[in-house]
Design a protein around this motif. Structure first.
Motif, PDB file in Angstrom:
ATOM      1  N   TYR A 117      11.525  -2.151   1.498  1.00  0.00           N
ATOM      2  CA  TYR A 117      10.182  -1.569   1.562  1.00  0.00           C
ATOM      3  C   TYR A 117       9.482  -2.034   2.836  1.00  0.00           C
ATOM      4  N   ARG A 118       8.420  -1.331   3.196  1.00  0.00           N
ATOM      5  CA  ARG A 118       7.701  -1.654   4.417  1.00  0.00           C
ATOM      6  C   ARG A 118       6.514  -2.562   4.129  1.00  0.00           C
ATOM      7  N   SER A 119       6.180  -3.393   5.124  1.00  0.00           N
ATOM      8  CA  SER A 119       5.095  -4.348   4.964  1.00  0.00           C
ATOM      9  C   SER A 119       4.530  -4.685   6.338  1.00  0.00           C
ATOM     10  N   ILE A 120       3.258  -5.066   6.384  1.00  0.00           N
ATOM     11  CA  ILE A 120       2.647  -5.499   7.636  1.00  0.00           C
ATOM     12  C   ILE A 120       3.108  -6.926   7.923  1.00  0.00           C
ATOM     13  N   PRO A 121       3.687  -7.203   9.090  1.00  0.00           N
ATOM     14  CA  PRO A 121       4.130  -8.568   9.397  1.00  0.00           C
ATOM     15  C   PRO A 121       2.966  -9.559   9.318  1.00  0.00           C
ATOM     16  N   GLU A 155      15.001   7.202  -4.854  1.00  0.00           N
ATOM     17  CA  GLU A 155      15.225   5.804  -5.246  1.00  0.00           C
ATOM     18  C   GLU A 155      14.312   5.431  -6.416  1.00  0.00           C
ATOM     19  N   LEU A 156      14.891   5.023  -7.521  1.00  0.00           N
ATOM     20  CA  LEU A 156      14.114   4.486  -8.630  1.00  0.00           C
ATOM     21  C   LEU A 156      13.789   3.031  -8.300  1.00  0.00           C
ATOM     22  N   GLN A 157      12.555   2.799  -7.887  1.00  0.00           N
ATOM     23  CA  GLN A 157      12.183   1.481  -7.397  1.00  0.00           C
ATOM     24  C   GLN A 157      11.478   0.623  -8.432  1.00  0.00           C
ATOM     25  N   ALA A 158      10.876   1.238  -9.457  1.00  0.00           N
ATOM     26  CA  ALA A 158      10.161   0.434 -10.448  1.00  0.00           C
ATOM     27  C   ALA A 158      10.006   1.203 -11.749  1.00  0.00           C
ATOM     28  N   VAL A 159       9.873   0.456 -12.845  1.00  0.00           N
ATOM     29  CA  VAL A 159       9.535   1.027 -14.141  1.00  0.00           C
ATOM     30  C   VAL A 159       8.366   0.233 -14.707  1.00  0.00           C
ATOM     31  N   ILE A 160       7.396   0.961 -15.262  1.00  0.00           N
ATOM     32  CA  ILE A 160       6.184   0.363 -15.840  1.00  0.00           C
ATOM     33  C   ILE A 160       6.166   0.695 -17.318  1.00  0.00           C
ATOM     34  N   TYR A 161       5.909  -0.313 -18.127  1.00  0.00           N
ATOM     35  CA  TYR A 161       5.871  -0.125 -19.576  1.00  0.00           C
ATOM     36  C   TYR A 161       4.738  -0.986 -20.118  1.00  0.00           C
ATOM     37  N   GLY A 162       3.589  -0.350 -20.361  1.00  0.00           N
ATOM     38  CA  GLY A 162       2.426  -1.125 -20.787  1.00  0.00           C
ATOM     39  C   GLY A 162       2.034  -2.118 -19.714  1.00  0.00           C
ATOM     40  N   LYS A 163       1.943  -3.381 -20.090  1.00  0.00           N
ATOM     41  CA  LYS A 163       1.544  -4.412 -19.128  1.00  0.00           C
ATOM     42  C   LYS A 163       2.718  -4.897 -18.279  1.00  0.00           C
ATOM     43  N   TRP A 164       3.929  -4.430 -18.595  1.00  0.00           N
ATOM     44  CA  TRP A 164       5.117  -4.923 -17.910  1.00  0.00           C
ATOM     45  C   TRP A 164       5.529  -3.993 -16.767  1.00  0.00           C
ATOM     46  N   LYS A 165       6.019  -4.581 -15.704  1.00  0.00           N
ATOM     47  CA  LYS A 165       6.555  -3.809 -14.592  1.00  0.00           C
ATOM     48  C   LYS A 165       7.790  -4.512 -14.044  1.00  0.00           C
ATOM     49  N   MET A 166       8.878  -3.758 -13.953  1.00  0.00           N
ATOM     50  CA  MET A 166      10.094  -4.278 -13.328  1.00  0.00           C
ATOM     51  C   MET A 166      10.322  -3.544 -12.013  1.00  0.00           C
ATOM     52  N   GLY A 208       0.818  -1.205   0.000  1.00  0.00           N
ATOM     53  CA  GLY A 208       0.000   0.000   0.000  1.00  0.00           C
ATOM     54  C   GLY A 208       0.850   1.252   0.000  1.00  0.00           C
ATOM     55  N   LYS A 209       0.289   2.321   0.561  1.00  0.00           N
ATOM     56  CA  LYS A 209       0.965   3.612   0.632  1.00  0.00           C
ATOM     57  C   LYS A 209       2.398   3.456   1.149  1.00  0.00           C
ATOM     58  N   GLY A 210       3.303   4.241   0.580  1.00  0.00           N
ATOM     59  CA  GLY A 210       4.682   4.180   1.017  1.00  0.00           C
ATOM     60  C   GLY A 210       5.483   3.076   0.368  1.00  0.00           C
ATOM     61  N   THR A 211       4.910   2.426  -0.658  1.00  0.00           N
ATOM     62  CA  THR A 211       5.643   1.421  -1.418  1.00  0.00           C
ATOM     63  C   THR A 211       5.393   1.632  -2.904  1.00  0.00           C
ATOM     64  N   SER A 212       6.279   1.108  -3.728  1.00  0.00           N
ATOM     65  CA  SER A 212       6.126   1.212  -5.174  1.00  0.00           C
ATOM     66  C   SER A 212       5.532  -0.047  -5.791  1.00  0.00           C
ATOM     67  N   TYR A 227       6.971   4.534 -17.511  1.00  0.00           N
ATOM     68  CA  TYR A 227       6.672   5.354 -16.340  1.00  0.00           C
ATOM     69  C   TYR A 227       7.529   4.858 -15.188  1.00  0.00           C
ATOM     70  N   PHE A 228       7.944   5.798 -14.344  1.00  0.00           N
ATOM     71  CA  PHE A 228       8.870   5.451 -13.268  1.00  0.00           C
ATOM     72  C   PHE A 228       8.246   5.716 -11.910  1.00  0.00           C
ATOM     73  N   ALA A 229       8.540   4.830 -10.959  1.00  0.00           N
ATOM     74  CA  ALA A 229       8.089   4.993  -9.576  1.00  0.00           C
ATOM     75  C   ALA A 229       9.299   5.274  -8.707  1.00  0.00           C
ATOM     76  N   TYR A 230       9.336   6.480  -8.170  1.00  0.00           N
ATOM     77  CA  TYR A 230      10.405   6.892  -7.269  1.00  0.00           C
ATOM     78  C   TYR A 230       9.852   7.007  -5.844  1.00  0.00           C
ATOM     79  N   TYR A 231      10.670   6.626  -4.860  1.00  0.00           N
ATOM     80  CA  TYR A 231      10.262   6.748  -3.465  1.00  0.00           C
ATOM     81  C   TYR A 231      11.513   6.849  -2.598  1.00  0.00           C
ATOM     82  N   ASN A 232      11.281   7.149  -1.302  1.00  0.00           N
ATOM     83  CA  ASN A 232      12.392   7.226  -0.344  1.00  0.00           C
ATOM     84  C   ASN A 232      13.458   8.186  -0.851  1.00  0.00           C
ATOM     85  N   ARG A 233      13.030   9.442  -1.002  1.00  0.00           N
ATOM     86  CA  ARG A 233      13.787  10.506  -1.642  1.00  0.00           C
ATOM     87  C   ARG A 233      14.008  10.171  -3.113  1.00  0.00           C
TER      88      ARG A 233
END
Length: 480
Positions: A398-402, A381-392, A301-305, A373-379
């Motif tokens: 990253y943070r997660s609920i235990p 950090e390039l954390q992900a790239v999206i291209y059509g149906k593909w995402k790397m 969720g929020k705070g993650t890419s 399209y690029f997802a930047y977070y944590n100042r």
């Protein structure tokens, strides 16, 4: 409500004396014929999840007005924000530019001495120079000092909060850190809030007043709701109305607000010539349990890419121009809104480079070439790239609920754990929207292409994860 204005009025007066805005004012409205220019209403929710609308899967509360909005226009199923956090997401929306390029990170609070650089051009400034009346209602979060307020960034009027509604003395994890929560009209603090139950109602009333005032000229209304960000508040008219509880009640009131805005447009005969856009700044704040929204099954969720943090509802309506009831699978992002509105209205694009592109062809029912399209977070950090149906997704923490955590339903968050992704992973979002199966090995050409896109972004905007310095970075605005 209690009035705690002394510290704010003193701060405002002092800052006003020692600081003058370096904003270059947009040129005055031209005298050209403006009657055919469409009005624009941009509604931006806060921490709303991909699954929070009925048409996106919500079942424990009803959103009839938003569902009807989707039925009347184009509903994206792969619509993104570039940053899963408040200030950065809003900077990107209003400038059509990745916020990390602009040196806007995270969520600015009451001690921030910087904001969106006055040299940047917002949607409001772009449209104001083209004859539009411009008004903002709601959460700003791009600098609370006078130099950075909405009225210095192209808006004729402003009513709302300068930052998030949890930045107040009652924060469950930071008591006494924040001062009283200020409510602004234009550049003046008119109240401080101890009770936010009427906030959505008041925002709605102010939005309607702006529409009424501006009905005889083309206008741009930016309605940035504070809800559904915690702390959750709802008026008596929606209290206890949903099956889910308080969050559902709040969602139903946001839905009501959309309905009230549409009704006013219809009553004034403006609906046919008004573009309405609805989306949100990032995904749900999952640590708040029952006080958080729904990801619709997307990861995190929020705070993650991951897509739960950056994929949002995206609804675009313009009667007789955009097809009604269209479900759009092509990917788009909030940075595309400014250039799209520029093309529609014939407005001049900003002089400084932007990152979005016009998606008008998509809104008109056409297919266009995908773009990265690029997802930047944590100042930065390039954390992900999206291209059509593909995402790397690139290696990062990253943070997660235990797993097994007992979630709460009282406005108190549980604690996150930090997880580390050790290797880059590739996902085919068309068959795996939950990002569970890495398909890198079977798609080497796609991997190579997305890595190339990422390398180009790193050279341009930098990347803290690879210690890359970008050549295309600009500075935020700062008091000297």
């Amino acid at each position: 409500m209690r009035f705690h204005l002394t510290i704010y009025l003193f701060s405002f007066l002092l800052t006003s004396v020692v600081v003058s805005s370096c904003k270059t004012k947009p040129e005055e409205k031209d005298t050209a014929e403006t009657t055919n220019k469409p009005n624009i209403v941009l509604i931006f929710a806060d921490d709303l999840g991909y699954g929070d609308l009925g048409v996106y899967g919500a079942t424990e509360w009803k959103t009839p007005n938003l569902d009807q909005l989707a039925a009347d226009g184009v509903r994206f199923t792969q619509f993104y924000v570039p940053h899963a956090v408040c200030s950065a997401s809003r900077a990107a929306l209003l400038t059509g530019t990745y916020a990390n390029r602009l040196e806007i990170f995270g969520a600015l609070d009451h001690i921030a001495t910087h904001g969106l650089n006055p040299d940047e051009t917002t949607i409001a400034e772009m449209l104001k120079a083209n004859g539009y009346a411009t008004g903002m209602v709601g959460k700003w979060h791009l600098g609370h000092l006078p130099t950075f307020l909405p009225t210095e960034q192209g808006f004729d009027s402003y009513y709302g909060l300068p930052y998030s509604n949890d930045m107040w003395p009652h924060h469950p994890e930071a008591k006494d850190y924040y001062p009283p929560l200020p409510l602004y009209r234009n550049t003046a603090v008119i109240d401080t809030l101890d009770d936010q139950s009427m906030l959505t109602t008041n925002y709605t009333e102010e939005a309607i007043k702006f529409i009424e005032k501006s009905k005889d000229e083309p206008f741009f209304l930016y309605l940035a709701h504070s809800m559904t960000h915690v702390p959750l508040f709802v008026s008596d008219k929606f209290k206890g109305k949903s099956e889910q509880g308080l969050y559902g009640d709040v969602m139903m009131e946001v839905d009501w607000s959309v309905g009230q805005v549409r009704k006013k447009l219809e009553d004034l005969g403006l609906a046919e010539n008004t573009i309405i856009i609805f989306t949100s700044d990032n995904g749900p704040w999952l640590s708040y349990g029952g006080h958080a929204g729904l990801t619709g099954g997307l990861k995190e969720g929020k705070g993650t890419s991951w897509d739960g943090g950056i994929r949002e509802p995206g609804i675009f309506v313009w009667p007789n121009h955009f097809p009604a009831g269209k479900i759009e699978k092509q990917a788009a992002m909030t940075i595309d809104i400014l250039p799209t509105l520029a093309e529609i209205t014939g407005s001049k694009l900003p002089e400084l480079a932007i990152d979005g592109r016009s998606i008008l062809p998509i809104l008109e029912g056409k297919a266009i070439e995908p773009k990265p399209y690029f997802a930047y977070y944590n100042r930065n950090e390039l954390q992900a790239v999206i291209y059509g149906k593909w995402k790397m997704v690139f290696p990062h923490t990253y943070r997660s609920i235990p797993e097994g955590t007992e979630m709460r339903n009282d406005g108190i968050p549980v604690k996150y754990q930090m997880l580390k992704l050790d290797n880059a992973e590739l996902f085919d979002l068309s068959i795996d929207p939950n990002e569970t199966s890495d398909v890198s090995d079977s798609n080497p050409e796609i991997v190579s292409k997305l890595i190339q896109f990422a390398d180009e972004a790193r050279a341009d905007m930098g990347d803290a994860l690879t210690e890359s310095d970008g050549k295309g970075l600009r500075k935020h605005g700062r008091l000297e």
